[in-house]
Design an enzyme around this catalytic site. Sequence first.
Site, short mmCIF file in Angstrom:
data_model
loop_
_atom_site.label_atom_id
_atom_site.label_comp_id
_atom_site.label_asym_id
_atom_site.label_seq_id
_atom_site.Cartn_x
_atom_site.Cartn_y
_atom_site.Cartn_z
N GLN A 263 -4.30 -13.12 -5.06
CA GLN A 263 -4.64 -11.75 -5.48
C GLN A 263 -4.67 -11.63 -7.00
OE1 GLN A 263 -5.71 -9.37 -3.12
NE2 GLN A 263 -5.68 -11.36 -2.11
N HIS A 333 -1.74 -4.13 -0.38
CA HIS A 333 -1.53 -5.18 0.62
C HIS A 333 -0.03 -5.48 0.71
CE1 HIS A 333 -5.51 -6.18 -1.33
NE2 HIS A 333 -5.89 -6.11 -0.07
N ASP A 366 -9.21 -10.02 3.61
CA ASP A 366 -10.31 -9.84 2.65
C ASP A 366 -11.65 -10.21 3.26
OD1 ASP A 366 -8.74 -8.93 0.58
OD2 ASP A 366 -8.46 -10.89 -0.33
N HIS A 425 -10.76 43.26 9.97
CA HIS A 425 -10.75 42.10 10.86
C HIS A 425 -10.56 42.56 12.32
CE1 HIS A 425 -10.43 39.81 7.21
NE2 HIS A 425 -10.32 38.65 7.86
#
Length: 436
Positions: A263, A333, A366, A425
């Site tokens: 990584q 990750h 990946d 309403h």
Amino acid sequence: MMQTTDLRGRALSSAQLLALIPRAVADVTAASDAAEALIDDVRRRGSAALLDQAERFDHVRPATLRVPADAIARAVAELDPLVRAALEESIARVTVSSRAQVPAAQVTHPAPGATIEQRWQPVARAGVYVPGGKAVYPSSVAMNVVPAQVAGVGSIALVSPAQAEFGGNVHPAILAAAGLLGIDEVYAIGGAGAIGALAYGVDDLGLEPVQVITGPGNNFVAAAKRLVRGRVGIDAEAGATEILVIADDSADATFVAVDLISQAEHDEEASAVLVTDSPAFAERVSAEVDRLAPLTHSAERVATALGGPQSQIFLVDDLAGAVAFSNAYGPEHLEIQTSRDEEVLAGIENAGAVFVGPHTPVSLGDYLAGSNHVLPTGGQARYSPGLGAYTFLRPQQIVTYSAEPLRDVVDRLVALSKAERLPAHGEAVSARFDRP
């Protein structure tokens, strides 16, 4: 190469853990002003601004910003057969997992004659950003496009930086991946300007604005996505990649070391973190990193990333302490390599994706695990998910009442409307039954 921080013997609160979390020095906020200027330039000058930005940042002025269809077809035809097989396998696996992310329509009946249907409606148009800087990411084409297609998005525009090596065109591997997925609307534009183009459209290019923008990028791309959020939806402000490994002395130090290095090769700002309760294991991993990192292709980049403040080894009292640290970190990750993997996993709350066991490296995710590799970074996993079909879906409630179930609630509805000082309403409902 990697520094070690000892947290043993310290009872730390969540707030204290958050304060200890190592992050890359460069952040999205610092790039915001520059990103805003680039977006504004695209809004004012359209294609001319995008061409100037390509020349400035990508060192090439494309002959055309929209990639011709024959260039996409040629890239597919010339793609290495093994790479094509890998991409097709990735597409197939991500398709399977993405289909599981589309909720089924549900119908409920609050009362006889009353129906509420919950449906999931896809956006009509999405924009996908595929990076093209230090590395090339045809896999990201699949990870972004497949969930959109599974969700039912009918129109997808893909943008990726112009490549000087290829005469101002998008990298052929990215074009080939787009071609394999049937995407023919591809633009050789990158950076913050490309995000602005997707959000606002570019009339003189024929680029219509999108409703959702997805895809990873550098801090300028992440800053641009933050700036256009509200006009469009985004997946997340994906910045430099992160890996956090929880391991004890039962783990293989070489496996952990190569996963950290894998990584770190993404970017100098990439974060690689090991959390362990074993000082001896920490020393073994550190020694393996020092041995293996210089041997990798991007050794200089890896050394910068692993030597930065964002990459560290943390010693904790026990695996419960490792879980607490990880939850505070919210890693993009997370790998778990311990003698009690299921117990550790049960305590995990915040992570973009979790990779369990010694034979489930992040690299698998990946490319070919079937999971999606577009994930939240910078702690966003504490409140945001990774990319999926749901990113392109909006829940809608379809409400249908007949007269009787509406009549049954008139008195209570009118009472509530008066309590809220909104009597009209209630009158809108009672008028249906009190008409002269």
